[in-house]
Write a protein that holds these residues in place. Structure first.
Motif, PDB file in Angstrom:
ATOM      1  N   PHE A   1      18.035  -3.315 -12.843  1.00 25.90           N
ATOM      2  CA  PHE A   1      16.727  -3.944 -12.631  1.00 25.90           C
ATOM      3  C   PHE A   1      15.630  -2.622 -12.903  1.00 25.90           C
ATOM      4  O   PHE A   1      14.831  -2.626 -13.682  1.00 25.90           O
ATOM      5  CB  PHE A   1      16.377  -4.555 -11.161  1.00 25.90           C
ATOM      6  CG  PHE A   1      17.384  -5.303 -10.861  1.00 25.90           C
ATOM      7  CD1 PHE A   1      17.595  -6.575 -11.475  1.00 25.90           C
ATOM      8  CD2 PHE A   1      17.948  -5.287  -9.634  1.00 25.90           C
ATOM      9  CE1 PHE A   1      18.692  -7.449 -11.096  1.00 25.90           C
ATOM     10  CE2 PHE A   1      19.186  -5.985  -9.147  1.00 25.90           C
ATOM     11  CZ  PHE A   1      19.252  -7.201  -9.936  1.00 25.90           C
TER      12      PHE A   1
ATOM     13  N   GLY B   1      13.395  -9.037 -17.748  1.00 23.01           N
ATOM     14  CA  GLY B   1      14.362  -8.424 -16.930  1.00 23.01           C
ATOM     15  C   GLY B   1      14.597  -8.583 -15.500  1.00 23.01           C
ATOM     16  O   GLY B   1      14.829  -9.750 -14.798  1.00 23.01           O
ATOM     17  N   GLN B   2      13.916  -7.641 -14.736  1.00 29.11           N
ATOM     18  CA  GLN B   2      13.508  -7.649 -13.271  1.00 29.11           C
ATOM     19  C   GLN B   2      13.125  -8.893 -12.888  1.00 29.11           C
ATOM     20  O   GLN B   2      12.067  -9.145 -13.447  1.00 29.11           O
ATOM     21  CB  GLN B   2      12.857  -6.209 -12.722  1.00 29.11           C
ATOM     22  CG  GLN B   2      12.962  -6.326 -11.113  1.00 29.11           C
ATOM     23  CD  GLN B   2      12.171  -4.619 -10.975  1.00 29.11           C
ATOM     24  OE1 GLN B   2      11.304  -4.369 -11.612  1.00 29.11           O
ATOM     25  NE2 GLN B   2      12.759  -4.061  -9.950  1.00 29.11           N
ATOM     26  N   GLY B   3      13.426  -9.359 -11.782  1.00 31.29           N
ATOM     27  CA  GLY B   3      12.962 -10.843 -11.325  1.00 31.29           C
ATOM     28  C   GLY B   3      11.650 -10.580 -10.326  1.00 31.29           C
ATOM     29  O   GLY B   3      11.743 -10.326  -9.446  1.00 31.29           O
TER      30      GLY B   3
ATOM     31  N   TYR C   1      25.083 -10.350  -6.429  1.00 34.91           N
ATOM     32  CA  TYR C   1      23.947  -9.266  -6.195  1.00 34.91           C
ATOM     33  C   TYR C   1      24.155  -7.993  -6.049  1.00 34.91           C
ATOM     34  O   TYR C   1      25.087  -7.689  -5.190  1.00 34.91           O
ATOM     35  CB  TYR C   1      22.834  -9.883  -5.295  1.00 34.91           C
ATOM     36  CG  TYR C   1      21.517  -9.353  -5.549  1.00 34.91           C
ATOM     37  CD1 TYR C   1      20.803  -9.294  -6.483  1.00 34.91           C
ATOM     38  CD2 TYR C   1      20.970  -8.533  -4.157  1.00 34.91           C
ATOM     39  CE1 TYR C   1      19.446  -8.561  -6.554  1.00 34.91           C
ATOM     40  CE2 TYR C   1      19.989  -7.932  -4.389  1.00 34.91           C
ATOM     41  CZ  TYR C   1      19.094  -7.827  -5.646  1.00 34.91           C
ATOM     42  OH  TYR C   1      17.647  -7.307  -5.778  1.00 34.91           O
TER      43      TYR C   1
ATOM     44  N   ASN D   1      22.091 -15.837  -7.733  1.00 36.92           N
ATOM     45  CA  ASN D   1      21.553 -14.784  -8.821  1.00 36.92           C
ATOM     46  C   ASN D   1      22.609 -14.004  -8.937  1.00 36.92           C
ATOM     47  O   ASN D   1      23.366 -13.280  -8.176  1.00 36.92           O
ATOM     48  CB  ASN D   1      20.610 -14.005  -7.965  1.00 36.92           C
ATOM     49  CG  ASN D   1      19.904 -12.783  -8.912  1.00 36.92           C
ATOM     50  OD1 ASN D   1      20.169 -12.774 -10.154  1.00 36.92           O
ATOM     51  ND2 ASN D   1      19.221 -11.772  -8.302  1.00 36.92           N
TER      52      ASN D   1
ATOM     53  N   TYR E   1      15.978 -17.932  -2.848  1.00 43.34           N
ATOM     54  CA  TYR E   1      15.812 -18.730  -3.683  1.00 43.34           C
ATOM     55  C   TYR E   1      15.723 -20.119  -3.349  1.00 43.34           C
ATOM     56  O   TYR E   1      15.859 -21.279  -3.914  1.00 43.34           O
ATOM     57  CB  TYR E   1      16.428 -18.853  -5.264  1.00 43.34           C
ATOM     58  CG  TYR E   1      16.143 -17.302  -5.986  1.00 43.34           C
ATOM     59  CD1 TYR E   1      15.007 -17.068  -6.292  1.00 43.34           C
ATOM     60  CD2 TYR E   1      17.231 -16.475  -5.749  1.00 43.34           C
ATOM     61  CE1 TYR E   1      14.880 -15.752  -6.695  1.00 43.34           C
ATOM     62  CE2 TYR E   1      17.018 -15.344  -6.540  1.00 43.34           C
ATOM     63  CZ  TYR E   1      15.801 -14.802  -6.805  1.00 43.34           C
ATOM     64  OH  TYR E   1      15.786 -13.649  -7.543  1.00 43.34           O
TER      65      TYR E   1
ATOM     66  N   LYS F   1       9.632 -14.174  -2.781  1.00 45.32           N
ATOM     67  CA  LYS F   1       9.659 -15.140  -3.584  1.00 45.32           C
ATOM     68  C   LYS F   1       8.842 -16.347  -3.259  1.00 45.32           C
ATOM     69  O   LYS F   1       8.272 -16.997  -4.321  1.00 45.32           O
ATOM     70  CB  LYS F   1      11.393 -15.590  -3.606  1.00 45.32           C
ATOM     71  CG  LYS F   1      12.270 -14.590  -3.887  1.00 45.32           C
ATOM     72  CD  LYS F   1      12.275 -13.949  -5.081  1.00 45.32           C
ATOM     73  CE  LYS F   1      13.183 -12.908  -5.388  1.00 45.32           C
ATOM     74  NZ  LYS F   1      13.329 -11.875  -4.359  1.00 45.32           N
TER      75      LYS F   1
ATOM     76  N   PHE G   1      15.950 -17.948 -12.769  1.00 46.77           N
ATOM     77  CA  PHE G   1      16.470 -17.198 -13.869  1.00 46.77           C
ATOM     78  C   PHE G   1      17.011 -18.177 -14.878  1.00 46.77           C
ATOM     79  O   PHE G   1      17.493 -19.399 -14.513  1.00 46.77           O
ATOM     80  CB  PHE G   1      17.351 -16.014 -13.536  1.00 46.77           C
ATOM     81  CG  PHE G   1      16.764 -15.148 -12.509  1.00 46.77           C
ATOM     82  CD1 PHE G   1      15.959 -14.104 -13.094  1.00 46.77           C
ATOM     83  CD2 PHE G   1      17.366 -15.277 -11.137  1.00 46.77           C
ATOM     84  CE1 PHE G   1      15.559 -13.154 -12.196  1.00 46.77           C
ATOM     85  CE2 PHE G   1      17.018 -14.112 -10.371  1.00 46.77           C
ATOM     86  CZ  PHE G   1      16.098 -13.023 -10.794  1.00 46.77           C
TER      87      PHE G   1
ATOM     88  N   ARG H   1      20.564 -12.407 -18.595  1.00 46.16           N
ATOM     89  CA  ARG H   1      19.683 -13.108 -17.846  1.00 46.16           C
ATOM     90  C   ARG H   1      18.058 -12.925 -17.913  1.00 46.16           C
ATOM     91  O   ARG H   1      17.822 -11.554 -18.412  1.00 46.16           O
ATOM     92  CB  ARG H   1      19.970 -12.580 -16.154  1.00 46.16           C
ATOM     93  CG  ARG H   1      19.429 -13.492 -15.200  1.00 46.16           C
ATOM     94  CD  ARG H   1      19.466 -12.753 -13.656  1.00 46.16           C
ATOM     95  NE  ARG H   1      18.293 -11.772 -13.798  1.00 46.16           N
ATOM     96  CZ  ARG H   1      17.843 -11.119 -12.584  1.00 46.16           C
ATOM     97  NH1 ARG H   1      18.403 -11.167 -11.554  1.00 46.16           N
ATOM     98  NH2 ARG H   1      16.713 -10.309 -12.896  1.00 46.16           N
TER      99      ARG H   1
HETATM  100  N1  GLN Z   1      15.844  -9.331  -7.174  1.00 52.47           N
HETATM  101  C1  GLN Z   1      15.346  -8.983  -8.308  1.00 52.47           C
HETATM  102  C2  GLN Z   1      16.212  -9.396  -9.460  1.00 52.47           C
HETATM  103  O1  GLN Z   1      17.295 -10.117  -9.239  1.00 52.47           O
HETATM  104  C3  GLN Z   1      15.587  -7.330  -8.325  1.00 52.47           C
HETATM  105  C4  GLN Z   1      15.050  -6.685  -7.166  1.00 52.47           C
HETATM  106  C5  GLN Z   1      15.239  -5.244  -7.278  1.00 52.47           C
HETATM  107  O2  GLN Z   1      14.868  -4.562  -8.195  1.00 52.47           O
HETATM  108  N2  GLN Z   1      15.978  -4.539  -6.369  1.00 52.47           N
HETATM  109  O3  GLN Z   1      15.728  -9.257 -10.534  1.00 52.47           O
END
Ligand code: GLN
Length: 390
Positions: free
Chosen positions: A17, A33-35, A122, A171, A202, A233, A318, A363
């Protein structure tokens, strides 16, 4: 000179990320990219943060979290899940979900313990287990559709198994566990000394009218689970870094033993602001499913005919992009090509695997302005139409 020791995670680099956000910034690419959201948060929350600091809530918060915030969380658990909980003994405010996950793992996993994690998972789970001295046993989710193979889970459990790491909405798979999945999980660990850590950040982002099945609503699982949630979130503000863990009193007591020495206590004015916000808007979160479903549908329809296939996205914020029509490359290489030649940053799935599989997915984050999603779709369509395919 003596050689430096390699440290405890010699094979771990910077997270995908952080790497992709940095690359997107360097190249001026669109960052899917990064969420994290690229739109504004509710200005009322900003006001409440300012008000909390002005009111002088600027010293340490209680270690377990501000009581008024934990009471608001308990009210939410009751209204959303019909779940009575004790804010004093069962709810702990943490530095984002990541700290809750890390502290819970340190609290219950020790040397020689095994932890079941799914593949993909994750990226923070496995390093946390290793730092605790444990070992992750990864059970692959099966293709197509990233499904649970509960027989394989059962076969992976033994006397050393201490914990199962569960995640729904998932995720990066974008799948949502069913009530039957929870029943199967409960059956696998029944009569064994195994706990569950359920990452449910989520929880509100479940599409097409389906329900989120929290371990907290499954009495057998609830009795031995840490369930982890995220205000970042729910409030569209990942920079808050505030989450919480709900667990039975005896597990919460274990969690707090680590939490107090890990982060100790969480930003006090922010906790006041969130508590006040939840008081004003107790139903916040409930609109997230429709909000993100509209974004999912917008992106999917804008990519129709592009040649990119779009696997079902049942939940999370995502959407996976299947690039098999365009490239036989691995996902890391494809993500790099999409970044440099397409101007769109995505997240490849390989970093979520212990045993990397050659899957044609990257993603994309849906938590973006409609205009950002439209621009991303335009770039992806242009990328798809370019003559030189790699
Ligand atoms: N949870 C976020 C994601 O899946 C990333 C968070 C982070 O960068 N640690 O994109």
């Amino acid at each position: 000179m003596t050689a430096l020791r390699p440290g405890k995670l010699p094979d771990v680099g910077t997270t995908i990320f952080t790497v992709m956000s940095r690359r997107a910034h360097e190249l001026g690419a669109l960052n899917l990219g990064q969420g994290f959201p690229d739109y504004d948060i509710d200005p009322r929350l900003t006001e409440l943060v300012a008000a909390a600091m002005t009111a002088g809530h600027n010293q340490y918060a209680p270690m377990e979290g501000l009581l008024s915030l934990r009471e608001r969380i308990a009210a939410k658990l009751l209204s959303v899940y019909g779940l009575p909980s004790d804010p004093e003994r069962e709810i702990t405010v943490t530095l984002g979900a990541t700290e809750a996950i890390f502290s819970a793992i340190q609290a219950v996993v020790g040397a020689g313990d095994e932890v079941i994690a799914f593949d993909p998972a994750y990226d923070s789970y496995e390093p946390a287990v290793r730092l605790a001295g444990g070992r992750c046993v990864r059970v692959p989710l099966t293709q197509p559709g990233f499904r649970y193979d509960w027989e394989r889970v059962r076969a992976s459990v033994n006397v050393r198994t201490r914990l199962v790491l569960f995640n729904s909405p998932h995720n990066p798979a974008c799948t949502v566990a069913t009530g039957a999945d929870l029943d199967r999980l409960a059956a696998v660990i029944r009569d064994r000394d195994i706990l569950v850590l359920s990452d449910e950040v989520y929880e509100h982002v479940v599409f097409d009218g389906a329900a989120h099945h929290s371990v907290l609503t499954h009495p057998e699982l609830a009795a031995r689970s840490f369930a982890v949630f995220s205000f970042g979130k729910t409030l569209h503000a990942t920079g808050l870094r505030i989450g919480y863990c709900v667990a039975p009193a005896h597990l919460t007591a274990q969690l707090r033993k680590v939490h107090q020495f890990n982060t100790f206590s969480i930003a006090h004015p922010l906790q006041h602001a969130i508590a006040a916000y939840l008081q004003e808007r107790p139903d916040c979160g409930l609109e997230l499913a429709a909000f993100f479903q509209a974004k999912r549908d917008r992106l999917r329809s804008a990519l129709k005919g592009s040649g990119f296939a779009l696997p079902p996205a049942q939940g999370s914020y995502f959407q996976l992009l299947d690039f098999s029509e365009f490239s036989r490359a691995g996902d890391l290489e494809f993500a790099e090509t999409l970044l440099t030649a397409g101007g769109v940053a995505s997240i490849p799935l390989s970093p979520f695997y212990a045993v990397p599989q050659r899957l044609p997915f990257v993603r994309l984050c849906l938590a973006k302005r409609d205009s950002t999603l439209d621009e991303a779709a335009a770039r992806l369509n242009a990328f798809a139409a370019r003559p030189s395919r790699s």
